[in-house]
Design a protein around this motif. Structure first.
Motif, mmCIF file in Angstrom:
data_model
loop_
_atom_site.group_PDB
_atom_site.id
_atom_site.type_symbol
_atom_site.label_atom_id
_atom_site.label_comp_id
_atom_site.label_asym_id
_atom_site.label_seq_id
_atom_site.Cartn_x
_atom_site.Cartn_y
_atom_site.Cartn_z
ATOM 1 N N SER A 1 -33.138 -3.060 0.747
ATOM 2 C CA SER A 1 -32.736 -4.481 -0.453
ATOM 3 C C SER A 1 -32.797 -4.991 -0.159
ATOM 4 N N LEU A 2 -33.154 -6.706 -0.893
ATOM 5 C CA LEU A 2 -33.192 -8.023 -1.033
ATOM 6 C C LEU A 2 -32.353 -8.631 -1.481
ATOM 7 N N ALA A 3 -31.379 -9.514 -1.199
ATOM 8 C CA ALA A 3 -30.481 -9.922 -2.311
ATOM 9 C C ALA A 3 -30.065 -11.297 -1.773
ATOM 10 N N SER A 4 -29.640 -12.583 -3.116
ATOM 11 C CA SER A 4 -29.641 -13.446 -3.108
ATOM 12 C C SER A 4 -28.259 -13.964 -2.485
ATOM 13 N N VAL A 5 -28.581 -14.844 -0.928
ATOM 14 C CA VAL A 5 -26.896 -15.892 -0.739
ATOM 15 C C VAL A 5 -26.136 -16.331 -1.710
ATOM 16 N N HIS A 6 -27.243 -17.555 -2.070
ATOM 17 C CA HIS A 6 -26.575 -19.318 -3.358
ATOM 18 C C HIS A 6 -27.069 -18.323 -5.040
ATOM 19 N N ARG A 7 -26.583 -19.453 -5.233
ATOM 20 C CA ARG A 7 -26.910 -19.018 -6.439
ATOM 21 C C ARG A 7 -28.222 -19.175 -7.221
ATOM 22 N N TYR A 8 -28.520 -19.665 -6.762
ATOM 23 C CA TYR A 8 -30.205 -20.274 -7.523
ATOM 24 C C TYR A 8 -31.612 -19.515 -6.509
ATOM 25 N N ASP A 9 -31.474 -18.610 -6.076
ATOM 26 C CA ASP A 9 -31.848 -18.331 -4.770
ATOM 27 C C ASP A 9 -33.374 -17.728 -5.415
ATOM 28 N N ALA A 10 -34.321 -17.738 -5.051
ATOM 29 C CA ALA A 10 -35.868 -17.051 -6.020
ATOM 30 C C ALA A 10 -36.483 -15.903 -5.607
ATOM 31 N N VAL A 11 -36.944 -15.112 -5.116
ATOM 32 C CA VAL A 11 -38.473 -14.790 -4.596
ATOM 33 C C VAL A 11 -39.074 -14.172 -5.382
ATOM 34 N N ARG A 12 -40.536 -14.370 -4.977
ATOM 35 C CA ARG A 12 -41.775 -13.331 -6.042
ATOM 36 C C ARG A 12 -42.445 -12.577 -4.817
ATOM 37 N N LEU A 13 -42.693 -11.027 -5.445
ATOM 38 C CA LEU A 13 -43.255 -10.730 -4.904
ATOM 39 C C LEU A 13 -44.320 -10.160 -5.306
ATOM 40 N N LEU A 14 -45.451 -9.589 -4.373
ATOM 41 C CA LEU A 14 -46.759 -8.647 -5.003
ATOM 42 C C LEU A 14 -46.790 -7.720 -4.689
ATOM 43 N N CYS A 15 -47.232 -6.548 -5.267
ATOM 44 C CA CYS A 15 -47.470 -5.058 -5.225
ATOM 45 C C CYS A 15 -48.030 -5.161 -4.434
ATOM 46 N N ILE A 16 -48.215 -4.054 -3.432
ATOM 47 C CA ILE A 16 -49.051 -4.633 -2.290
ATOM 48 C C ILE A 16 -49.693 -3.235 -1.516
ATOM 49 N N THR A 17 -48.680 -1.560 -1.994
ATOM 50 C CA THR A 17 -48.858 -0.695 -1.929
ATOM 51 C C THR A 17 -48.943 -0.132 -3.551
ATOM 52 N N ALA A 18 -49.234 0.531 -4.527
ATOM 53 C CA ALA A 18 -48.840 0.674 -6.211
ATOM 54 C C ALA A 18 -47.671 1.903 -5.915
ATOM 55 N N ASN A 19 -46.974 1.509 -6.578
ATOM 56 C CA ASN A 19 -45.569 2.714 -6.583
ATOM 57 C C ASN A 19 -44.745 2.321 -5.257
ATOM 58 N N THR A 20 -44.989 2.131 -4.541
ATOM 59 C CA THR A 20 -44.112 2.156 -3.026
ATOM 60 C C THR A 20 -43.998 1.006 -1.864
ATOM 61 N N GLY A 21 -45.028 -0.126 -2.372
ATOM 62 C CA GLY A 21 -45.045 -1.127 -1.209
ATOM 63 C C GLY A 21 -44.869 -2.655 -2.211
ATOM 64 N N TRP A 22 -43.902 -4.156 -1.256
ATOM 65 C CA TRP A 22 -44.481 -4.891 -1.901
ATOM 66 C C TRP A 22 -44.217 -5.664 -0.809
ATOM 67 N N SER A 23 -44.960 -7.072 -1.044
ATOM 68 C CA SER A 23 -45.228 -8.010 -0.379
ATOM 69 C C SER A 23 -43.870 -9.143 -0.800
ATOM 70 N N VAL A 24 -43.341 -10.323 0.060
ATOM 71 C CA VAL A 24 -42.735 -11.950 -0.879
ATOM 72 C C VAL A 24 -43.583 -12.399 -0.822
ATOM 73 N N LEU A 25 -44.549 -13.198 -1.983
ATOM 74 C CA LEU A 25 -45.132 -14.506 -1.627
ATOM 75 C C LEU A 25 -44.417 -15.659 -1.158
ATOM 76 N N SER A 26 -42.804 -15.359 -2.190
ATOM 77 C CA SER A 26 -42.249 -16.875 -2.270
ATOM 78 C C SER A 26 -41.270 -17.017 -2.155
ATOM 79 N N SER A 27 -40.105 -17.422 -1.463
ATOM 80 C CA SER A 27 -38.842 -17.494 -1.739
ATOM 81 C C SER A 27 -38.353 -18.976 -1.891
ATOM 82 N N VAL A 28 -37.083 -19.049 -2.466
ATOM 83 C CA VAL A 28 -36.434 -20.660 -2.245
ATOM 84 C C VAL A 28 -35.288 -19.598 -1.585
ATOM 85 N N GLY A 29 -34.823 -20.420 -1.145
ATOM 86 C CA GLY A 29 -33.273 -19.998 -0.964
ATOM 87 C C GLY A 29 -32.973 -19.988 0.904
#
Length: 75
Positions: free
Chosen positions: A42-70
């Protein structure tokens, strides 16, 4: 189900934070870290306004974080 190139953005607003839980066979790459494949990862926030942007790099099974805040917890 996610097609290659799909983007998901998650941003916190509440005091409880957020968690992205994975189904079987899925993992998320976050820089040089990778979540545990499947339902244990899993991915989880630590603080209230944390954020992530994810891109699917393998259909149905693989993701990559493009950017994050916090601070994001990678399991």
């Amino acid at each position: 189900i996610a097609a290659l190139g799909s983007i998901i953005e998650v941003a916190g607003n509440g005091a409880g934070g957020w968690k992205i839980a994975q189904p079987a066979s899925v993992n998320i790459n976050f820089g040089n870290q990778v979540t545990t494949t499947g339902t244990g990862g899993s991915l989880a926030s630590v603080h209230r306004y944390d954020a992530v942007r994810l891109l699917c790099i393998t259909a149905n099974t693989g993701w990559s974080v493009l950017s994050s805040v916090g601070n994001i917890t990678v399991v």
